[in-house]
Design a protein around this motif. Structure first.
Motif, PDB file in Angstrom:
ATOM      1  N   PRO A   1       0.828  -1.201   0.000  1.00  0.00           N
ATOM      2  CA  PRO A   1       0.000   0.000   0.000  1.00  0.00           C
ATOM      3  C   PRO A   1       0.868   1.258   0.000  1.00  0.00           C
ATOM      4  O   PRO A   1       1.937   1.286   0.604  1.00  0.00           O
ATOM      5  CB  PRO A   1      -0.785  -0.116   1.313  1.00  0.00           C
ATOM      6  CG  PRO A   1       0.045  -0.990   2.180  1.00  0.00           C
ATOM      7  CD  PRO A   1       0.725  -1.953   1.253  1.00  0.00           C
ATOM      8  N   GLY A   2       0.386   2.248  -0.702  1.00  0.00           N
ATOM      9  CA  GLY A   2       1.091   3.529  -0.697  1.00  0.00           C
ATOM     10  C   GLY A   2       2.281   3.579  -1.633  1.00  0.00           C
ATOM     11  O   GLY A   2       2.896   4.627  -1.800  1.00  0.00           O
ATOM     12  N   PHE A   3       2.609   2.466  -2.237  1.00  0.00           N
ATOM     13  CA  PHE A   3       3.736   2.435  -3.170  1.00  0.00           C
ATOM     14  C   PHE A   3       3.210   2.611  -4.595  1.00  0.00           C
ATOM     15  O   PHE A   3       2.032   2.420  -4.866  1.00  0.00           O
ATOM     16  CB  PHE A   3       4.498   1.114  -3.032  1.00  0.00           C
ATOM     17  CG  PHE A   3       5.526   1.154  -1.939  1.00  0.00           C
ATOM     18  CD1 PHE A   3       5.132   1.275  -0.606  1.00  0.00           C
ATOM     19  CD2 PHE A   3       6.874   1.097  -2.223  1.00  0.00           C
ATOM     20  CE1 PHE A   3       6.072   1.339   0.412  1.00  0.00           C
ATOM     21  CE2 PHE A   3       7.824   1.157  -1.212  1.00  0.00           C
ATOM     22  CZ  PHE A   3       7.427   1.281   0.108  1.00  0.00           C
ATOM     23  N   PRO A   4       4.082   2.947  -5.529  1.00  0.00           N
ATOM     24  CA  PRO A   4       3.624   3.141  -6.907  1.00  0.00           C
ATOM     25  C   PRO A   4       3.111   1.834  -7.519  1.00  0.00           C
ATOM     26  O   PRO A   4       3.549   0.753  -7.141  1.00  0.00           O
ATOM     27  CB  PRO A   4       4.882   3.613  -7.648  1.00  0.00           C
ATOM     28  CG  PRO A   4       5.802   4.106  -6.593  1.00  0.00           C
ATOM     29  CD  PRO A   4       5.514   3.297  -5.369  1.00  0.00           C
ATOM     30  N   GLU A   5       2.212   1.993  -8.461  1.00  0.00           N
ATOM     31  CA  GLU A   5       1.875   0.858  -9.316  1.00  0.00           C
ATOM     32  C   GLU A   5       3.101   0.541 -10.148  1.00  0.00           C
ATOM     33  O   GLU A   5       3.751   1.446 -10.668  1.00  0.00           O
ATOM     34  CB  GLU A   5       0.751   1.246 -10.289  1.00  0.00           C
ATOM     35  CG  GLU A   5      -0.642   1.077  -9.760  1.00  0.00           C
ATOM     36  CD  GLU A   5      -1.661   1.396 -10.832  1.00  0.00           C
ATOM     37  OE1 GLU A   5      -2.415   2.362 -10.611  1.00  0.00           O
ATOM     38  OE2 GLU A   5      -1.660   0.731 -11.885  1.00  0.00           O
ATOM     39  N   MET A   6       3.395  -0.728 -10.284  1.00  0.00           N
ATOM     40  CA  MET A   6       4.608  -1.091 -11.019  1.00  0.00           C
ATOM     41  C   MET A   6       4.278  -2.125 -12.081  1.00  0.00           C
ATOM     42  O   MET A   6       3.411  -2.972 -11.884  1.00  0.00           O
ATOM     43  CB  MET A   6       5.653  -1.680 -10.066  1.00  0.00           C
ATOM     44  CG  MET A   6       6.115  -0.706  -8.986  1.00  0.00           C
ATOM     45  SD  MET A   6       6.982  -1.539  -7.639  1.00  0.00           S
ATOM     46  CE  MET A   6       8.531  -1.957  -8.419  1.00  0.00           C
ATOM     47  N   ARG A   7       4.996  -2.038 -13.183  1.00  0.00           N
ATOM     48  CA  ARG A   7       4.866  -3.079 -14.209  1.00  0.00           C
ATOM     49  C   ARG A   7       6.242  -3.306 -14.821  1.00  0.00           C
ATOM     50  O   ARG A   7       7.059  -2.369 -14.907  1.00  0.00           O
ATOM     51  CB  ARG A   7       3.861  -2.671 -15.288  1.00  0.00           C
ATOM     52  CG  ARG A   7       4.280  -1.472 -16.109  1.00  0.00           C
ATOM     53  CD  ARG A   7       3.189  -0.988 -17.045  1.00  0.00           C
ATOM     54  NE  ARG A   7       3.674   0.157 -17.825  1.00  0.00           N
ATOM     55  CZ  ARG A   7       4.097   0.074 -19.085  1.00  0.00           C
ATOM     56  NH1 ARG A   7       4.074  -1.062 -19.718  1.00  0.00           N
ATOM     57  NH2 ARG A   7       4.535   1.155 -19.725  1.00  0.00           N
ATOM     58  N   LEU A   8       6.480  -4.553 -15.187  1.00  0.00           N
ATOM     59  CA  LEU A   8       7.730  -4.865 -15.871  1.00  0.00           C
ATOM     60  C   LEU A   8       7.536  -4.596 -17.349  1.00  0.00           C
ATOM     61  O   LEU A   8       6.565  -5.071 -17.954  1.00  0.00           O
ATOM     62  CB  LEU A   8       8.110  -6.331 -15.667  1.00  0.00           C
ATOM     63  CG  LEU A   8       8.341  -6.801 -14.228  1.00  0.00           C
ATOM     64  CD1 LEU A   8       8.827  -8.253 -14.231  1.00  0.00           C
ATOM     65  CD2 LEU A   8       9.356  -5.925 -13.517  1.00  0.00           C
ATOM     66  N   THR A   9       8.431  -3.857 -17.925  1.00  0.00           N
ATOM     67  CA  THR A   9       8.284  -3.568 -19.344  1.00  0.00           C
ATOM     68  C   THR A   9       9.645  -3.333 -19.985  1.00  0.00           C
ATOM     69  O   THR A   9      10.684  -3.533 -19.372  1.00  0.00           O
ATOM     70  CB  THR A   9       7.334  -2.369 -19.554  1.00  0.00           C
ATOM     71  OG1 THR A   9       7.044  -2.254 -20.931  1.00  0.00           O
ATOM     72  CG2 THR A   9       7.959  -1.072 -19.052  1.00  0.00           C
ATOM     73  N   THR A  10       9.598  -2.919 -21.227  1.00  0.00           N
ATOM     74  CA  THR A  10      10.834  -2.696 -21.975  1.00  0.00           C
ATOM     75  C   THR A  10      11.149  -1.201 -22.042  1.00  0.00           C
ATOM     76  O   THR A  10      10.272  -0.360 -21.815  1.00  0.00           O
ATOM     77  CB  THR A  10      10.678  -3.214 -23.413  1.00  0.00           C
ATOM     78  OG1 THR A  10       9.586  -2.502 -24.024  1.00  0.00           O
ATOM     79  CG2 THR A  10      10.393  -4.696 -23.434  1.00  0.00           C
ATOM     80  N   GLY A  11      12.376  -0.900 -22.376  1.00  0.00           N
ATOM     81  CA  GLY A  11      12.751   0.499 -22.545  1.00  0.00           C
ATOM     82  C   GLY A  11      11.956   1.153 -23.661  1.00  0.00           C
ATOM     83  O   GLY A  11      11.495   2.291 -23.540  1.00  0.00           O
TER      84      GLY A  11
END
Lengths: 1044, 88
Positions: A478-488
């Motif tokens: 909670p309270g942390f950024p939404e994160m996703r693994l992606t490419t440059g």
């Protein structure tokens, strides 16, 4: 024991959590089984194989092995015990070295200080036997390692720990990550207070679920499921009232310096090991994406690790392996010329297109020390729309760089999407690092997502599984950024697509307020680089002209030589920020490059300027405009040169500082990209037109006066009847400073360096060494500190410039040598050359932005001009300079001690040249004079002009437009490609007259793909230019290429 | 490789310059000969070698091994650290 009890009673929540959570470590490994016996041999790695300095010898637990910068091969065996039947079995290798692990002949995975285990099997069969083989590199340069098992082992000589087969308690391992991430987030420095309190409350609840501290391991093991369940249901769950703050595109990468504390040759292996471990992570984590840059890295894999290369090709096709950075390597982005940058793009992108079918549309240079304003145009012309570079945000020492997502406008006005991420490019997914990436992001109006780059780096290594396990948990906090693994690529495309209309513009260079010493450190390489860039153009032009006259075009050999130049422009090679063995390896690569270029030149000359009579002198003009003036003879000369009409041209011997001589001749106009043959005669040279006398040096342009201390106190400009040096000032004043910038010794010049001047003894002698028809010169000598220097100050009868040709035997330590020219000029701006346009820089220290730019990069010249007069300081191999008021200074030499203890020590040769002129620099001939200084005409003895005698390969009628490349096309080596640049900063129209037949003319991108067609007559084409515009034209000679 | 060199101060200096220095310099280190006394070779550790925690034990082991390989015999090596390596 009373004090201990007191401590226990007073332990706070954080201390309790640390203590209790660490108990899980005892559960991680369920069984261990030794391997062995082991043998080892020591040697050196070369991309084509090893050389061994010993035979295999037994090695056992606790022994040392290896040596600094050494490699080893280890062989051993392992048998699966009954107790591990049916279970996943891992090989645990605790080492501070970098290791390839082979099992039964198959390359399995890699271990290093960040990875201690590789999986051998998912279901072990008792009695199954493994022949194990390690290839190891003994390194001591660390890359932020955190593995406690190996931190204490770091060093240039390694400890041997017998590898073990292990089985793991996967649930306990998962719990360890649950607890570690929770702990770091709950007690992190950046976690919002309310979130901290929430997480700390959860820790209190979790601690209640732990069995008592001194319980048996079985009891602790039994608690694992309930602890995991609690973490899953209460800590890592969506829907808390905190929600998420911000969004992060997590881009995995591995910053890989081709050379730094290791040589390029070793980097071949480092790169392969890095790629190997990322591939194995892809097997385990389907969501994992990874970005890897530099075509060179892929070329090395293809050549030396083809099985890895093929695996990567498949991952690229799947979209999980992201090729970033459409360049051959990640070059320094201040020092290379425009054409060098172009070749980085051309050779990089063509390779990726050919081998992977991928058009890389971004430039990926996270670690470079600032970025030249010529890059936006070059990148766009190369089909690169996005740019990423980190250091301005993470390293600036004075000002906060104001943007993370912006339009970067180059010197010519071209704009490109640019990302300067707000944090360092090397992180390992700690909660605080994740929060930093979002909390420092400044451009939420432009994109609701910023980039979080993760993966160990500098020496490769990249992502480990711990980072991905952290990611899996942090994204649920909670309270942390939404994160996703992606490419440059995906990050760049999506971020700039959201609100491109809101992007602000950063106009001009991306100056890094740090590492200002990299313009000067390793002066030898700066000189090699400048010369090689002109040599490359000259040789390529000659080969093209030869091909147009029937000779084969050795495209492969030419590219091979060119690539050596490009590798040496890597951002820790050319800037000088590397250890001593890298220096020697680079010297050797320059030598090989010179030999290759020289061989190619001879091949071309065999066609274009075949052997003639011994007295023949053939002069080649590599420029696209007719040129006359001084030519340097490739041998001794005497008397005069004579043309076919009997006109005579003087030859003169010139003295070289530090010993040696050369002969120069004044030659008549030579056609552009053409040749002219003269003949040596024995007739005496004409009398000298200049005079030297007691303390003065004089010709028709200047009068120089030296005071009794041999200081240059007067430069009188006869043409303009004005003094150049202010009354009481000294020109050509060498200034020596203490230069102790600490850890970044080779990189930095600190703002306060001027507070620590070192008094220099006067020049201790002055003597006249030339007084001939072409030049008049004095030679000065001085010894200072531990060093010696000689300088020839030369006036030319035919050119209004004053050369200071210099030799220094530089023996200093942590010192900076500058030369200062105070001039009678009042100027609010000063101008520096970039090789493809200029930067106009404010000549003041009003703001912190100006104050931070106390040392800047300039290529061939720096100019200070007032209304109708100006003075430029040109150079033939220096890049660091500063202007303060009316004083132009050039940084000559630096003497760092780290990371190369003996950096720059030795002989240096360089020339700087003062060029006073009328008006502003554009109409003064400065551009041409700087070319003359850097790239003088060459006179080739014993050769006659062949098919190009008196003819032009290509002429351009507008001096503002210069030719950067004259070559055959990359694809078929049939059409002629001409690259041009406008250098006066004005709109211009140029008429080109090729000396070869062509069918039509295409305007192309850098990859020589047609973007437009241009009207032409049979022998002429007219081209319009914007200020500083670069254009690539293809003269189609054979079948129509547009349909291909 | 059989030992071929006599253990003298000049041979030691040459060996350090040609064999040791290029290797330790890759790590930013510097080793210099100080003196030879009886069976003990005194070396100075400068630059990054001077501040490396591994120098006393690991480097000593490697150098003693290499001295044995190059000159034969067993010699004790004493490494003196010079943390103020700027003053080399």
């Amino acid at each position: 024991m009373a004090h201990l009890k007191t401590l226990r009673r007073n332990m706070n929540l954080q201390e309790w959590a640390r203590l209790e959570f660490a108990r899980i470590d005892a559960l991680l490994v369920t069984r261990r089984h030794p391997t062995g016996p082991w043998q080892i041999r020591i040697g050196d790695y070369h991309p084509h194989g090893y050389t061994w300095e010993s035979d295999f010898e037994p090695i056992s637990e606790g022994q040392f092995w290896g040596r600094p910068d050494g490699n080893a091969e280890m062989i051993g065996s392992a048998g699966i015990p009954e107790s591990m039947a049916g279970q996943p079995v891992w090989l645990e290798v605790q080492t501070a070295s970098e290791v390839f692990v082979y099992a039964n002949g198959k390359l399995v995975d890699g271990v290093d200080p960040n990875r201690v285990r590789v999986k051998l099997t998912d279901a072990a069969k008792p009695g199954f036997h493994y022949d194990l083989r390690f290839e190891a590199y003994s390194r001591s340069k660390f890359d932020d390692e955190r593995a406690l098992e190996t931190l204490h082992m770091r060093g240039c000589v390694q400890h041997f720990h017998v590898p073990e087969l292990v089985t793991l308690n996967q649930e306990a391992q998962a719990l360890k990550f649950d607890l570690a991430v929770l702990y770091e987030a709950a007690f992190g420095t950046l976690t919002p207070e309310a979130v901290k309190l929430h997480l700390q409350a959860e820790i209190k609840e979790l601690l209640k679920l732990f069995p008592l501290y001194d319980s048996l391991l079985d009891e602790l093991n039994a608690a694992v499921p309930r602890l995991r369940a609690y973490a899953r249901e209460h800590v890592y769950r969506p829907g808390t009232s905190f929600g998420h703050t911000g969004k992060l595109a997590c881009v995995a990468h591995s910053h890989l310096d081709l050379a730094y504390h290791w040589k390029v040759s070793q980097c071949v292996q480092k790169n392969a090991r890095t790629c190997l471990v990322q591939l194995r992570l892809m097997d385990r984590y389907p969501e994992f994406r990874y970005a890897h840059s530099q075509a060179w890295c892929y070329e090395m894999l293809e050549a030396h690790y083809p099985e890895l290369f093929e695996e990567i090709r498949k991952r690229v096709a799947e979209g999980r392996w992201d090729i970033v950075g459409g360049m051959y390597i990640e070059p320094d982005c201040n020092l290379p010329s425009a054409e060098s940058f172009i070749r980085q793009v051309v050779y990089g992108k063509l390779y990726f297109l050919e081998k992977f079918g991928v058009e890389v549309d971004n430039c990926w240079v996270p670690d470079v020390f600032g970025n030249s304003a010529i890059l936006p145009q070059i990148l766009k012309l190369g089909g690169i729309d996005y740019f990423l570079s980190n250091k301005m945000a993470a390293f600036n020492d004075t000002n906060r760089f104001p943007h993370n997502l912006f339009l970067w406008r180059g010197v010519d006005g071209t704009e490109i999407y640019a990302s300067v991420p707000s944090t360092h490019f090397i992180t390992w997914n700690e909660p605080d690092q994740v929060l930093t990436s979002w909390q420092t992001f400044q451009d939420e109006r432009i994109s609701d997502e910023t980039v979080h780059m993760y993966g160990f780096g500098d020496g490769g290594s990249g992502v480990n599984f711990e980072m991905l396990e952290y990611y899996e948990r942090i994204k649920k906090l909670p309270g942390f950024p939404e994160m996703r693994l992606t490419t440059g690529r995906d990050y760049l495309h999506k971020s700039f697509a959201q609100h491109p209309e809101r992007l602000e513009v950063w106009d001009g260079e991306l100056y890094l307020e740090m590492h200002r010493g990299t313009f000067t450190t390793k002066g030898q390489f700066k000189r090699e680089n400048r010369r090689a860039e002109f040599t490359a153009q000259e040789v390529e032009s000659l080969l093209t002209l030869a091909a147009l006259n029937g000779a084969p075009y050795p495209a492969g050999e030419l590219k091979s030589a060119y690539k050596k130049l490009l590798v040496n422009q890597f951002h820790d090679i050319l800037p000088g920020s590397h250890t001593n063995p890298v220096f020697h390896e680079t010297v050797e690569r320059y030598r090989e490059m010179r030999e290759e270029f020289s061989k190619l030149k001879q091949q071309a000359l065999a066609v274009l300027a075949p052997p003639g009579a011994p007295d023949d002198i053939c002069i080649f003009n590599p420029f696209s405009e007719a040129r006359e003036g001084l030519a340097v003879l490739d041998g001794a000369g005497a008397g005069c040169l004579e043309d076919a009409k009997g006109n005579r041209y003087a030859v003169q011997r010139q003295e070289l500082p530090g010993g040696g001589e050369r002969y120069v001749a004044r030659v008549p106009a030579v056609p552009p990209l053409g040749m002219r043959t003269l003949r040596k005669t024995g007739a005496p040279a004409a009398a000298g037109a200049a005079a030297t006398s007691n303390g003065t040096l004089e010709n028709r342009f200047f009068r120089l006066r030296f005071d009794p201390h041999r200081r240059l106190v007067e430069i009188y400009d006869k043409q303009r009847s004005r003094q150049i040096v202010p009354q009481g000032a000294v020109a050509n004043e060498w200034q020596l400073f203490e230069d102790k910038p600490g850890a970044f010794n080779a990189w930095d010049i600190l703002p306060g360096y001027e507070d620590h001047p070192i008094e220099l003894a006067d020049w201790d002698s002055i003597e006249v060494v030339e007084n001939g028809p072409l030049s008049t010169a004095v030679r000065l000598r001085r010894a200072f500190s531990l060093s010696r220097a000689e300088q020839v100050i030369r006036l030319y009868s035919g050119a209004p410039r004053i050369d200071f040709e210099t030799w220094v035997d530089w023996r200093e330590t942590e010192r900076l040598l500058k030369v200062a020219f105070p001039v009678e000029v009042l100027a609010k701006i000063y101008t520096t050359d970039t090789s493809a346009g200029v930067l106009e820089r404010e000549n003041n220290r009003n703001t912190t932005w100006q104050q931070a730019r106390f040392e800047v990069c300039a290529h061939k010249w720096t100019d200070l001009s007032e209304g109708c007069f100006g003075v430029a300081l040109m150079n033939d191999c220096k890049y660091g300079c500063d202007v303060k008021g009316n004083v132009i200074r050039l940084s000559l030499l630096k003497a760092p001690i780290r990371p190369d203890r003996v950096s720059d020590k030795g002989e240096h040769r360089f020339t700087y040249s003062l060029f006073p002129h009328d008006g502003d620099w554009r109409r003064s001939g400065l551009v041409e004079a700087a070319y003359d200084l850097n790239w003088p005409l060459q006179a080739l003895g014993g050769r006659r002009g062949g098919p190009l005698e008196g003819k032009s390969g290509l002429s351009i009628d507008t001096p503002a437009v210069k030719c950067m490349a004259f070559k055959l096309d990359e694809k078929r080596q049939r059409d002629v490609v001409v690259r041009l640049v406008e250098l006066y900063g004005s709109h211009a129209t140029a008429r080109l007259r090729p000396g070869f037949p062509f069918r039509r003319v295409e305007v192309c991108d850098l990859l020589e793909r047609q973007t437009a067609e241009i009207a032409s007559s049979r022998d002429c084409v007219e081209v319009s230019f914007r200020p500083y515009q670069i254009q690539t034209l293809k003269f189609v000679r054979g079948e129509d290429s547009a349909q291909e | 490789m059989s030992p071929v060199k006599e253990l003298t101060e000049s041979n030691l200096r040459e060996w350090i310059e040609q064999e040791v220095q290029p290797k330790v310099r890759v790590d930013g280190g510097e080793i210099q000969f100080k003196k030879l006394e009886g069976g003990t070779i005194y070396l100075g550790a400068f630059a990054d070698c001077a501040v490396c925690p591994a120098a006393s034990e690991c480097l000593k082991w490697w150098l003693e091994k290499e001295v044995n390989r190059t000159f034969g015999g067993t010699y004790n090596i004493v490494i003196e650290r010079h943390p103020n390596y700027w003053a080399l």
